[in-house]
Scaffold this motif. Structure first.
Motif, mmCIF file in Angstrom:
data_model
loop_
_atom_site.group_PDB
_atom_site.id
_atom_site.type_symbol
_atom_site.label_atom_id
_atom_site.label_comp_id
_atom_site.label_asym_id
_atom_site.label_seq_id
_atom_site.Cartn_x
_atom_site.Cartn_y
_atom_site.Cartn_z
ATOM 1 N N MET A 59 -46.259 39.541 92.841
ATOM 2 C CA MET A 59 -45.897 40.702 92.028
ATOM 3 C C MET A 59 -44.486 41.156 92.391
ATOM 4 S SD MET A 59 -49.449 42.905 92.034
ATOM 5 C CE MET A 59 -48.591 44.355 91.498
ATOM 6 N N PRO A 60 -43.642 41.422 91.395
ATOM 7 C CA PRO A 60 -42.257 41.816 91.679
ATOM 8 C C PRO A 60 -42.141 43.028 92.604
ATOM 9 C CG PRO A 60 -42.518 41.317 89.360
ATOM 10 C CD PRO A 60 -43.886 41.281 89.964
ATOM 11 N N ALA A 61 -43.011 44.010 92.449
ATOM 12 C CA ALA A 61 -42.939 45.197 93.304
ATOM 13 C C ALA A 61 -43.232 44.832 94.757
ATOM 14 C CB ALA A 61 -43.923 46.250 92.814
ATOM 15 N N ARG A 62 -44.184 43.942 94.983
ATOM 16 C CA ARG A 62 -44.508 43.518 96.345
ATOM 17 C C ARG A 62 -43.355 42.732 96.956
ATOM 18 N NH1 ARG A 62 -46.098 39.280 99.060
ATOM 19 N NH2 ARG A 62 -47.445 39.546 100.859
ATOM 20 N N VAL A 63 -42.796 41.807 96.177
ATOM 21 C CA VAL A 63 -41.673 41.005 96.663
ATOM 22 C C VAL A 63 -40.487 41.918 96.995
ATOM 23 C CG1 VAL A 63 -40.001 39.217 96.043
ATOM 24 C CG2 VAL A 63 -42.416 38.930 95.446
ATOM 25 N N GLU A 64 -40.211 42.865 96.122
ATOM 26 C CA GLU A 64 -39.100 43.779 96.369
ATOM 27 C C GLU A 64 -39.353 44.615 97.629
ATOM 28 O OE1 GLU A 64 -36.561 47.345 94.189
ATOM 29 O OE2 GLU A 64 -38.204 46.366 93.124
ATOM 30 N N ASN A 65 -40.566 45.057 97.820
ATOM 31 C CA ASN A 65 -40.909 45.831 99.007
ATOM 32 C C ASN A 65 -40.673 45.015 100.283
ATOM 33 O OD1 ASN A 65 -41.918 47.886 100.639
ATOM 34 N ND2 ASN A 65 -44.026 47.164 100.435
ATOM 35 N N VAL A 67 -38.653 42.407 100.594
ATOM 36 C CA VAL A 67 -37.213 42.141 100.702
ATOM 37 C C VAL A 67 -36.483 43.345 101.289
ATOM 38 C CG1 VAL A 67 -35.130 41.811 99.317
ATOM 39 C CG2 VAL A 67 -37.118 40.384 98.903
ATOM 40 N N VAL A 68 -36.801 44.528 100.821
ATOM 41 C CA VAL A 68 -36.094 45.728 101.261
ATOM 42 C C VAL A 68 -36.545 46.160 102.654
ATOM 43 C CG1 VAL A 68 -35.760 48.188 100.777
ATOM 44 C CG2 VAL A 68 -35.620 46.515 98.931
ATOM 45 N N ASN A 69 -37.854 46.216 102.884
ATOM 46 C CA ASN A 69 -38.364 46.787 104.132
ATOM 47 C C ASN A 69 -38.401 45.800 105.295
ATOM 48 O OD1 ASN A 69 -38.714 49.308 102.931
ATOM 49 N ND2 ASN A 69 -40.738 48.748 102.188
ATOM 50 N N GLN A 70 -38.905 44.596 105.056
ATOM 51 C CA GLN A 70 -39.052 43.656 106.163
ATOM 52 C C GLN A 70 -37.782 42.840 106.407
ATOM 53 O OE1 GLN A 70 -42.547 41.257 105.651
ATOM 54 N NE2 GLN A 70 -43.931 43.011 105.590
ATOM 55 N N LEU A 71 -37.174 42.375 105.332
ATOM 56 C CA LEU A 71 -35.980 41.539 105.481
ATOM 57 C C LEU A 71 -34.696 42.356 105.473
ATOM 58 C CD1 LEU A 71 -37.038 38.616 103.126
ATOM 59 C CD2 LEU A 71 -37.282 38.769 105.605
#
Length: 96
Positions: A59-65, A67-71
């Motif tokens: 899901m795009p929202a999960r991937v974005e989360n 990318v922003v928070n963990q990476l």
């Protein structure tokens, strides 16, 4: 008992054994078919679960989360973006 009677009795016994053997073989094949149908149904269920899991994980929202928070990645600003222009001749050479 005459020889013909004995021969006919022997033929009848052989035929009866053939029928029993054929029925046994048919039952074994029926069981095997049912097992394969059950296995196919299990695989269909697993395939549906895997598709659902894939759609959840991607899901795009999960991937974005992630990318922003963990990476800790972010979009580059306009000054950081560079455009590369490729001539059409180079594009044609690169194609097989």
């Amino acid at each position: 008992m005459s020889r013909i009677d004995l021969l006919l009795l022997l033929v009848a016994i052989v035929c009866a054994l053939g029928v029993v053997t054929a029925q046994h073989h048919a039952r074994k094949l029926t069981v095997a078919i049912q097992q394969e149908k059950d296995r196919s149904q299990q695989m269909e269920v697993e395939w549906g679960q895997l598709r659902l899991e894939h759609s959840t994980w991607s899901m795009p929202a999960r991937v974005e989360n992630i990318v922003v928070n963990q990476l800790q990645m972010q979009l580059p600003n306009q000054k950081q973006i560079q455009y590369v222009h490729v001539s059409p001749a180079l594009l044609q050479e690169a194609q097989p």
